[in-house]
Each structure stands twice: as C-alpha cells, then as structure tokens.
Design a protein around this motif. Structure first.
Motif, PDB file in Angstrom:
ATOM      1  N   ALA A  75       0.825  -1.207   0.000  1.00  0.00           N
ATOM      2  CA  ALA A  75       0.000   0.000   0.000  1.00  0.00           C
ATOM      3  C   ALA A  75       0.862   1.261   0.000  1.00  0.00           C
ATOM      4  CB  ALA A  75      -0.938   0.006   1.209  1.00  0.00           C
ATOM      5  N   ILE A  76       2.087   1.155   0.489  1.00  0.00           N
ATOM      6  CA  ILE A  76       2.998   2.299   0.538  1.00  0.00           C
ATOM      7  C   ILE A  76       3.603   2.560  -0.840  1.00  0.00           C
ATOM      8  CG2 ILE A  76       5.145   3.188   1.525  1.00  0.00           C
ATOM      9  CD1 ILE A  76       4.398   1.487   4.052  1.00  0.00           C
ATOM     10  N   GLY A  77       3.945   1.503  -1.536  1.00  0.00           N
ATOM     11  CA  GLY A  77       4.515   1.657  -2.868  1.00  0.00           C
ATOM     12  C   GLY A  77       5.777   2.496  -2.844  1.00  0.00           C
ATOM     13  N   SER A  78       5.852   3.489  -3.716  1.00  0.00           N
ATOM     14  CA  SER A  78       7.044   4.331  -3.830  1.00  0.00           C
ATOM     15  C   SER A  78       6.931   5.623  -3.024  1.00  0.00           C
ATOM     16  CB  SER A  78       7.310   4.652  -5.297  1.00  0.00           C
ATOM     17  OG  SER A  78       6.226   5.389  -5.829  1.00  0.00           O
ATOM     18  N   ALA A  79       5.905   5.744  -2.201  1.00  0.00           N
ATOM     19  CA  ALA A  79       5.716   6.962  -1.401  1.00  0.00           C
ATOM     20  C   ALA A  79       6.861   7.122  -0.410  1.00  0.00           C
ATOM     21  CB  ALA A  79       4.388   6.906  -0.655  1.00  0.00           C
ATOM     22  N   HIS A  80       7.348   8.360  -0.273  1.00  0.00           N
ATOM     23  CA  HIS A  80       8.390   8.663   0.708  1.00  0.00           C
ATOM     24  C   HIS A  80       7.823   9.351   1.941  1.00  0.00           C
ATOM     25  CE1 HIS A  80      11.676   7.474  -1.856  1.00  0.00           C
ATOM     26  NE2 HIS A  80      11.137   8.168  -2.836  1.00  0.00           N
ATOM     27  N   ILE A  81       6.621   9.935   1.803  1.00  0.00           N
ATOM     28  CA  ILE A  81       5.999  10.641   2.925  1.00  0.00           C
ATOM     29  C   ILE A  81       4.483  10.568   2.762  1.00  0.00           C
ATOM     30  CG2 ILE A  81       6.051  12.922   1.818  1.00  0.00           C
ATOM     31  CD1 ILE A  81       6.830  14.023   4.650  1.00  0.00           C
ATOM     32  N   PHE A  82       3.771  10.329   3.871  1.00  0.00           N
ATOM     33  CA  PHE A  82       2.312  10.213   3.819  1.00  0.00           C
ATOM     34  C   PHE A  82       1.731  10.269   5.221  1.00  0.00           C
ATOM     35  CE2 PHE A  82       3.978   5.931   4.201  1.00  0.00           C
ATOM     36  CZ  PHE A  82       3.180   5.354   5.165  1.00  0.00           C
ATOM     37  N   ARG A  83       0.410  10.340   5.266  1.00  0.00           N
ATOM     38  CA  ARG A  83      -0.349  10.213   6.509  1.00  0.00           C
ATOM     39  C   ARG A  83      -1.153   8.913   6.406  1.00  0.00           C
ATOM     40  NH1 ARG A  83      -0.757  15.082   9.389  1.00  0.00           N
ATOM     41  NH2 ARG A  83      -0.088  16.896   8.204  1.00  0.00           N
ATOM     42  N   PRO A  84      -1.109   8.080   7.444  1.00  0.00           N
ATOM     43  CA  PRO A  84      -1.912   6.855   7.394  1.00  0.00           C
ATOM     44  C   PRO A  84      -3.388   7.137   7.668  1.00  0.00           C
ATOM     45  CG  PRO A  84      -0.583   6.899   9.382  1.00  0.00           C
ATOM     46  CD  PRO A  84      -0.240   8.132   8.611  1.00  0.00           C
TER      47      PRO A  84
END
Length: 123
Positions: A75-84
């Motif tokens: 679900a994270i994939g290539s993301a470097h920054i996010f909010r769950p």
C-alpha cells in the motif's frame, strides 16, 4: 525544506505561499506545508490496535492505549511521505526522506523512532 520535500516526493506534499510583510521592506518568504497523501496502510489483522467508532464516517484508532502498527508495504509503494488513514495526525516518512532533509541541512525537524515495520514515524 520546500525544495527537498518537492524533489523527494512532490505528490505527497502541497505548499501555500504565505503573505508576509515587514516594516523594513524585503519580507521573508514563508510557505505553509501539508502532507496531502493519505494511504490505507495499517494491517489491522497484524496490528495491536483498538478501533473507535467502527462502521462510521469517524472511524479512528485509539492512541490512548498501547498500540503496535503493522503496515502493508504494497500500500505504501514508492511513497516517501504520507499520513496513514485513521491516524492522520501522524506523518510517516522513509529513510530516503530523512536522509534528504539531513543532507540539505534542514533544521527544526524531530525525526521520531520507527514503530511497527516502517522506518519513520512522527506523531
């Protein structure tokens, strides 16, 4: 910091230029930043978590109890920054984002300890 975040993960962040004024002229440029990527990454079956308001539009996790979160890497994939999702007060980042900020000399950030199986979490 703006250039570092945009270079490392442009899709995860949004900026709004602030209007600034100075009596002496030449007001500094400031930006408001928001982490706009929200991902449904919590693996509830593998996590130790208490769900509050389940089945409503206000579903969330109880941060007042002892919790342990396992993340679904796909679900994270290539993301470097996010909010769950359901923990949107947290900002999650990876080691690449942390390294980019440190290499650029960005100051004033508090990099928290990694909880669960992901390498960067700051409530």
């Amino acid at each position: 910091m703006k250039s570092v975040l945009e270079a490392d993960d442009r899709e995860g962040v949004a900026f709004l230029r602030c209007e600034t004024r100075s009596l002496k002229g030449g007001a500094p440029v400031y930006w408001l930043c928001d982490i706009v990527r929200r991902l449904d990454v919590i693996d509830e079956e593998k996590s130790i978590v208490e769900v509050l308001d389940d089945g409503t539009d206000f579903r969330r996790y109880d941060n007042m109890t002892t919790s342990g979160y396992a993340f679904r890497e796909e679900a994270i994939g290539s993301a470097h920054i996010f909010r769950p999702r359901f923990l949107e007060q947290w900002i999650i980042y990876d080691q690449a984002m942390k390294d980019a900020c440190k290499a650029a000399g960005v100051r004033g950030l508090n990099f928290g300890y990694a909880y669960g199986n992901y390498k960067g979490l700051h409530p």
